[in-house]
Each structure stands twice: as structure tokens, then as C-alpha cells.
Design an enzyme around this catalytic site. Sequence first.
Site, PDB file in Angstrom:
ATOM      1  N   PRO A   2       0.799  -1.221   0.036  1.00 34.23           N
ATOM      2  CA  PRO A   2      -0.271   0.069   0.030  1.00 34.23           C
ATOM      3  C   PRO A   2       0.695   1.086  -0.078  1.00 34.23           C
ATOM      4  CG  PRO A   2      -0.738  -1.453   1.474  1.00 34.23           C
ATOM      5  CD  PRO A   2       0.572  -2.242   1.099  1.00 34.23           C
ATOM      6  N   GLU A   3       0.433   2.147  -0.786  1.00 35.55           N
ATOM      7  CA  GLU A   3       0.961   3.468  -0.848  1.00 35.55           C
ATOM      8  C   GLU A   3       0.320   4.588  -0.135  1.00 35.55           C
ATOM      9  OE1 GLU A   3       2.561   4.333  -5.011  1.00 35.55           O
ATOM     10  OE2 GLU A   3       2.662   1.826  -5.364  1.00 35.55           O
ATOM     11  N   LYS A  61       3.708   6.193   4.055  1.00 32.40           N
ATOM     12  CA  LYS A  61       2.930   4.899   4.159  1.00 32.40           C
ATOM     13  C   LYS A  61       2.793   4.233   5.630  1.00 32.40           C
ATOM     14  CE  LYS A  61       5.474   3.914  -0.008  1.00 32.40           C
ATOM     15  NZ  LYS A  61       6.460   2.799  -0.718  1.00 32.40           N
ATOM     16  N   HIS A 110      -6.002 -15.349   8.906  1.00 37.36           N
ATOM     17  CA  HIS A 110      -4.682 -14.730   9.014  1.00 37.36           C
ATOM     18  C   HIS A 110      -4.615 -13.544  10.142  1.00 37.36           C
ATOM     19  CE1 HIS A 110      -3.251 -17.087   5.779  1.00 37.36           C
ATOM     20  NE2 HIS A 110      -4.189 -16.787   5.285  1.00 37.36           N
ATOM     21  N   ARG A 130       1.201 -12.526   4.657  1.00 36.88           N
ATOM     22  CA  ARG A 130       2.371 -12.605   4.599  1.00 36.88           C
ATOM     23  C   ARG A 130       3.367 -12.247   5.847  1.00 36.88           C
ATOM     24  NH1 ARG A 130       2.005  -9.969  -1.328  1.00 36.88           N
ATOM     25  NH2 ARG A 130       0.611 -11.460  -2.297  1.00 36.88           N
ATOM     26  N   LYS A 176      20.437  14.920  -6.429  1.00 34.77           N
ATOM     27  CA  LYS A 176      20.933  13.640  -6.224  1.00 34.77           C
ATOM     28  C   LYS A 176      21.228  13.023  -7.802  1.00 34.77           C
ATOM     29  CE  LYS A 176      19.304  12.053  -2.346  1.00 34.77           C
ATOM     30  NZ  LYS A 176      20.141  11.566  -1.219  1.00 34.77           N
ATOM     31  N   ARG A 286      11.577  -5.386  -9.425  1.00 29.57           N
ATOM     32  CA  ARG A 286      10.029  -5.156  -9.772  1.00 29.57           C
ATOM     33  C   ARG A 286       9.904  -4.887 -11.134  1.00 29.57           C
ATOM     34  NH1 ARG A 286       9.047  -0.691  -4.827  1.00 29.57           N
ATOM     35  NH2 ARG A 286      11.063  -0.564  -5.181  1.00 29.57           N
TER      36      ARG A 286
END
EC number: 3.2.2.23
Length: 302
Positions: A2-3, A61, A110, A130, A176, A286
Site C-alpha cells: 500500500p502507498e 506509508k 490470518h 504474509r 541527487k 520489480r
Amino acid sequence: MPELPEVEVVRAGLAEHVAGRTIAAVEVLHPRAVRRHEPGPADFAARLGGMRIDSVRRRGKYLWLEFATGVDDTDDAAHAAHAAHAALLAHLGMSGQMLVQPASAPDEKHLRVRLRFADDGTELRFVDQRTFGGFALSELLEVEGEALPRTIAHIARDPMDPAFSATHAARALRSKRTELKRALLDQTLVSGVGNIYADEALWRSKLHWARPTEKLTAAQADAVLAAATEVMAEALIAGGTSFDPLYVNVNGQSGYFDRALNAYGRVGEPCRRCGAPIRRDEFMNRSSFSCPRCQPTPRRRR
């Protein structure tokens, strides 16, 4: 994972259902859910009993419960002092769910942690298939005039924060020396952006994920941050993005912003802007999704 929009949906739901309520008892059903609490599950449960939730807050988050400085047992000075300086920090991980359920509802398969309240109403359940997410009690620190849990005090403000400075974030981005998407995912620069909304922001701003940050113009840095803010605000209205049943709000409902995605997860489908098939690239174990025409691959660094 989740963001920002998904976590904010959960935060708002918790604020509605648990703020102002006193924790009567805590049941830890899987020790991994509180593995970051070093004294262990028994201490975790004991320290939360009797605490009254004052507010539910979020940065990026992460979300956390702050406690009222007074507790129901006003003679317990130690408990009250602890409430003033600690917060219950939660991270949903890959599959964590914070569900507000009637006490009579059957336990989820769970279920990892249960919080019962003194009013005998609904209870708060942390469900995590998880077991990557979890709870931790964290000391509150004063950072730039705000109280933040110590373990996330290094995280930058997110675009939904009223004190967020887009100018400062754009300057930090350009300072950066890395790929643009890596910088967007750096939570010390801008928090809350993950893989989904990074791809969507890059598509909207017509920038490739591998563009060197030091070669960004000021206008490009401003554009990608504005796009990230815009797309996350739209996702929040839609209840977030749900690609599987593991992301739900506190009532167990899924978001529907996945229907409005322009890049993420659309490999081979036509770009909604130019018609070229969306491509998928490997990125940090990813995937990155982009349009080969609207977001051309940058030249390699010399």
C-alpha cells in the site's frame, strides 16, 4: 505494498472508528506481528491496556495511533506518562489489513493481533497473510515542530502534508545523482510514493524512469512532483488502488483506482495518449511501466 492513498484511506477509517476509545485488552496471535517490539508480545499487550486513543496520524506509508495523556485510571501516573511519549506505529507491509469488526464476527484466517475496547463495541483486528507488516510501540520525538515516532523520524514529508514544500522537494530531487524513479521511491526525499504512483507520475509528466536526476530541469522536477501529488489525490478519492483482495479499507472494501491507471500494469495495452503499446522494464526486482513514445529512453550517462 500500500502507498500513500491506500494508507490514508485506512487512517481515515481508523480515525472514525477507534479515536476516543480506550483499549481494554490486546491479544497477540502471531509474534511476528509485534517482532519490532523488543520486549516481546506480553509486554506489548500489557503496555497498551488502558490506553485511550487520541488520534490516528500518518506520514507517507506509515500510520500511528497517538494516545491521550490521561488514562481511565488516573492514579496510574506511569501509564499516563507513557501515553504522552509513545505511539502505536503500524505498517501494513505487503498484505496487512486493519479491520474494524463486531466482536461476534468469526476470526479471519490470518488474524495476527486483536484490540478490544472498553466500550464492548467493535474491535480492531490486524490481519496479515504474509506477515511482513506489524505493530511497534515507538517513542515520540519532536521533529520540525511535530511529534513523530522515532523509527520514522527520518522520513520526509509527503505531498498531502500541509507543510510539504514542493520547491524544497524539487531541489532535493535534482541534487541527487541517480535514476528518477529511484529518487521518487526514496522516502527521505518525498514519502508516500511507491511503484504504482511513481509510474503514473512519470507517465503524466512524460519522463522516463531512468532519466538521471541531475539532468532534470527545474520545470521537469516540478512537473513530476505535481503529477505525483495529483495522481495520489485522485486515487484517494477512489479509495486507493486494489490489484488483489489483500488491500481493503477498515470495512473490508477495495478501492477502484486501478481502472484509471495509465501505465502501471498495462503492458502491451495502448497508451491512452498516443496509442503506442505500454512497455514493461525490470526495475529493482520489480517492474516499471511506461510508454516508449511519450517517455523515450534517455541516453546513457557518459
